[in-house]
Design an enzyme around this catalytic site. Structure first.
Site, mmCIF file in Angstrom:
data_model
loop_
_atom_site.group_PDB
_atom_site.id
_atom_site.type_symbol
_atom_site.label_atom_id
_atom_site.label_comp_id
_atom_site.label_asym_id
_atom_site.label_seq_id
_atom_site.Cartn_x
_atom_site.Cartn_y
_atom_site.Cartn_z
ATOM 1 N N ARG A 1 0.802 -1.223 0.000
ATOM 2 C CA ARG A 1 0.000 0.000 0.000
ATOM 3 C C ARG A 1 0.832 1.269 0.000
ATOM 4 O O ARG A 1 0.572 2.194 -0.766
ATOM 5 C CB ARG A 1 -0.901 0.055 1.247
ATOM 6 C CG ARG A 1 -2.249 -0.509 1.075
ATOM 7 C CD ARG A 1 -2.736 -0.999 2.417
ATOM 8 N NE ARG A 1 -1.825 -2.026 2.881
ATOM 9 C CZ ARG A 1 -1.939 -3.312 2.537
ATOM 10 N NH1 ARG A 1 -2.930 -3.702 1.804
ATOM 11 N NH2 ARG A 1 -1.055 -4.212 2.944
ATOM 12 N N THR A 2 1.803 1.333 0.869
ATOM 13 C CA THR A 2 2.506 2.612 1.033
ATOM 14 C C THR A 2 3.207 2.986 -0.266
ATOM 15 O O THR A 2 3.054 4.093 -0.789
ATOM 16 C CB THR A 2 3.504 2.527 2.204
ATOM 17 O OG1 THR A 2 2.792 2.096 3.363
ATOM 18 C CG2 THR A 2 4.146 3.872 2.479
ATOM 19 N N ARG B 1 11.717 3.669 2.915
ATOM 20 C CA ARG B 1 11.366 2.709 3.972
ATOM 21 C C ARG B 1 12.633 1.936 4.308
ATOM 22 O O ARG B 1 13.323 1.442 3.415
ATOM 23 C CB ARG B 1 10.260 1.762 3.513
ATOM 24 C CG ARG B 1 9.983 0.680 4.526
ATOM 25 C CD ARG B 1 8.725 -0.087 4.233
ATOM 26 N NE ARG B 1 7.536 0.677 4.595
ATOM 27 C CZ ARG B 1 6.313 0.178 4.603
ATOM 28 N NH1 ARG B 1 6.107 -1.082 4.270
ATOM 29 N NH2 ARG B 1 5.267 0.919 4.946
HETATM 30 C C1 NCD Z 1 2.167 -1.022 8.118
HETATM 31 C C2 NCD Z 1 3.685 -0.941 8.187
HETATM 32 O O1 NCD Z 1 4.373 -1.238 7.223
HETATM 33 O O2 NCD Z 1 4.154 -0.549 9.250
HETATM 34 N N1 NCD Z 1 1.676 -1.212 6.836
HETATM 35 C C3 NCD Z 1 1.385 -0.119 6.075
HETATM 36 O O3 NCD Z 1 2.244 0.645 5.749
HETATM 37 N N2 NCD Z 1 0.104 0.098 5.773
HETATM 38 C C4 NCD Z 1 1.567 -1.951 9.093
HETATM 39 C C5 NCD Z 1 2.056 -3.365 9.147
HETATM 40 O O4 NCD Z 1 2.920 -3.791 8.397
HETATM 41 O O5 NCD Z 1 1.553 -4.083 10.002
#
Ligand code: NCD
Length: 457
Positions: A68-69, A119
């Protein structure tokens, strides 16, 4: 040894002119609300904005998995008319050949891209990247530390569902220890004046560093609360309860008599963050919660919104998906317009009005000698980031209380030395107070001080 990393001038902390979004603290409340209004405009017709960022390029650098991100950022940039370049597997990036994060972002932010979304598994890595990149850096998750753009989605969803954030009662549930989405969201909710009931899976409580920051920075009060029966969430009825705007509390838990939380505006569920656990000990003996609509029939859940940053594993049953209270897919969808608004803002394509995030004026302490961040997962303790010395914001001078500027952990050094004389004093001693702030060197203990050649008279 008090320094100013961004400018290396004197002993005051200056901040860079470009705007990064590394922590939820990098935007003030007024800016966040303005982003929501802008996202609402974008959301009316997502295809109508291709002139907004035409000619700009976004680089997504993802050293950890993401669906998603990354995709919502890339979709947001394409919808704004910009371009996207992407490197998504740490093992095929030059990092695998030993390239430092600093060099990677200097190159990518040099001529390749106008904005970087990063990330990374190290806590504080995005702050390091922001230091070295010429272009704005957005933190898309740094280890278990923060995930501020997920928080924008979460707050935007709450704001749309409930019409406000202030005064809401929000339950945070699941793995509160390792979920970075929880940490950024907790900071933001405290700042906006919502109340938070932390109902962790046993052993995965919200970190003390997070509670301390909510107390110290926003005067939040931390107490115990009786949350009643939260079916499927926890066998415990007792929650750590964070309420806004009660300044100057001395102890972590201020109330022995629990308060009662009757109405619940939102339950924010998180998955077990197995990849960040040191062992499975403690989580194997009990079943991780799983929410189903049949458990939420009491009147106090009628207006509750069930939220989740996704990915979900088993902690929300598929039966919940058709329930009007389940908003997690709407929450994920809103990731696109809110990220469009953030990109347009950081690229200087929209004006959010004459509001600016309050910049910290606290002094900084930076030294490769002595005190280190106690968080093993902090980027300053990473073998791959040897070029970044520990750096702390000075929250209190005597006795000293410092906060790592990368991961937010607080530390109370026991000893203070004089940089030139190498003489050592207890942190609360009058002699320590007499050392000029820019000559102080901090140590966790005697062994650390001795190793650096400091000693008591
Ligand atoms: C989250 C993350 O990566 O911290 N996911 C996201 O970005 N929507 C939550 C997760 O991985 O549990």
């Amino acid at each position: 040894m008090v320094s100013s990393p961004e400018s290396s001038r004197g002993n005051l902390a200056y901040t860079e002119a470009k705007r990064d979004f590394v922590s939820i603290d990098d935007l003030c409340n007024a800016e966040i609300l303005n982003l929501f209004r802008l996202a609402d405009e974008y959301n009316e017709d997502l295809t109508a904005w291709t002139a907004t960022c035409a000619g700009s390029i976004l680089a997504t650098l993802f050293f950890e998995p993401s669906t998603r991100t990354r995709l919502s950022f890339e979709s947001a940039m394409l919808r704004l008319g910009g371009g996207v370049i992407s490197a998504t597997q740490g093992d095929v990036m030059s990092a695998a050949k030993g390239e430092s994060l600093a060099d990677t972002v200097r190159v990518v932010g040099g001529r390749y891209a106008d904005l970087i979304v990063l990330r990374h598994s190290d806590e504080g890595a995005a702050r390091v990247a922001a230091r070295y990149a010429e272009v704005p850096v957005i933190n898309a998750g740094d280890g278990a530390h923060e995930h501020p753009t997920q928080t924008l989605c979460d707050l935007y969803t709450l704001w749309k569902e409930k019409g406000r954030i202030e005064g809401l009662e929000v339950v945070l549930a699941g793995d509160l220890k390792h979920s970075r989405t929880i940490h950024s969201l907790a900071f933001a909710l405290a700042r906006f004046g919502a109340s938070i009931a932390c109902v962790p899976f046993p052993g995965l409580e919200i970190p003390r560093s997070v509670l301390e920051r909510m107390q110290r920075d926003w005067g939040a009060e931390v107490s115990r609360a009786e949350v009643g029966d939260l079916p499927g969430i926890s066998a415990e009825k007792d929650a750590v309860y964070v309420t806004p705007h009660k300044p100057h509390q001395q102890s972590l838990f201020t109330s022995i008599t629990p308060q009662h939380v009757d109405s619940i505006d939102a339950i924010y569920m998180t998955r077990l963050q197995r990849e960040r656990h040191e062992s499975d000990a403690g989580t194997e003996s009990q079943r991780y919660p799983s929410l189903a609509p049949s458990q939420f029939t009491q009147p106090r859940f009628r207006e509750t919104r069930v939220m989740h940053p996704l990915p979900r594993v088993d902690e929300i049953s598929y039966e919940f998906d058709g329930d009007p209270r389940a908003v997690y897919f709407r929450q994920a969808a809103l990731g696109v317009p809110i990220r469009m608004a953030l990109l347009a803002f950081l690229l200087g394509r929209v004006d959010l009005g004459p509001v600016h995030a309050e910049r910290s004026s606290s002094l900084r302490y930076c030294s490769s000698v002595g005190l280190r961040c106690a968080n093993r997962r902090c980027v300053t303790n990473s073998d791959a980031v040897r070029y970044v010395p520990p750096e702390f914001a000075i929250l209190r001078e005597i006795p000293p209380l410092l906060r790592c500027v990368f991961c937010g952990w607080e530390v109370e050094p026991r000893l203070v030395g004089h940089q030139s004389s190498k003489r050592l004093h207890r942190g609360n001693a009058a002699d320590a107070a007499r050392i000029r702030p820019d000559r102080r060197v901090y140590f966790a203990d005697e062994a650390q001080a001795e190793a650096a050649g400091f000693g008591q008279d």
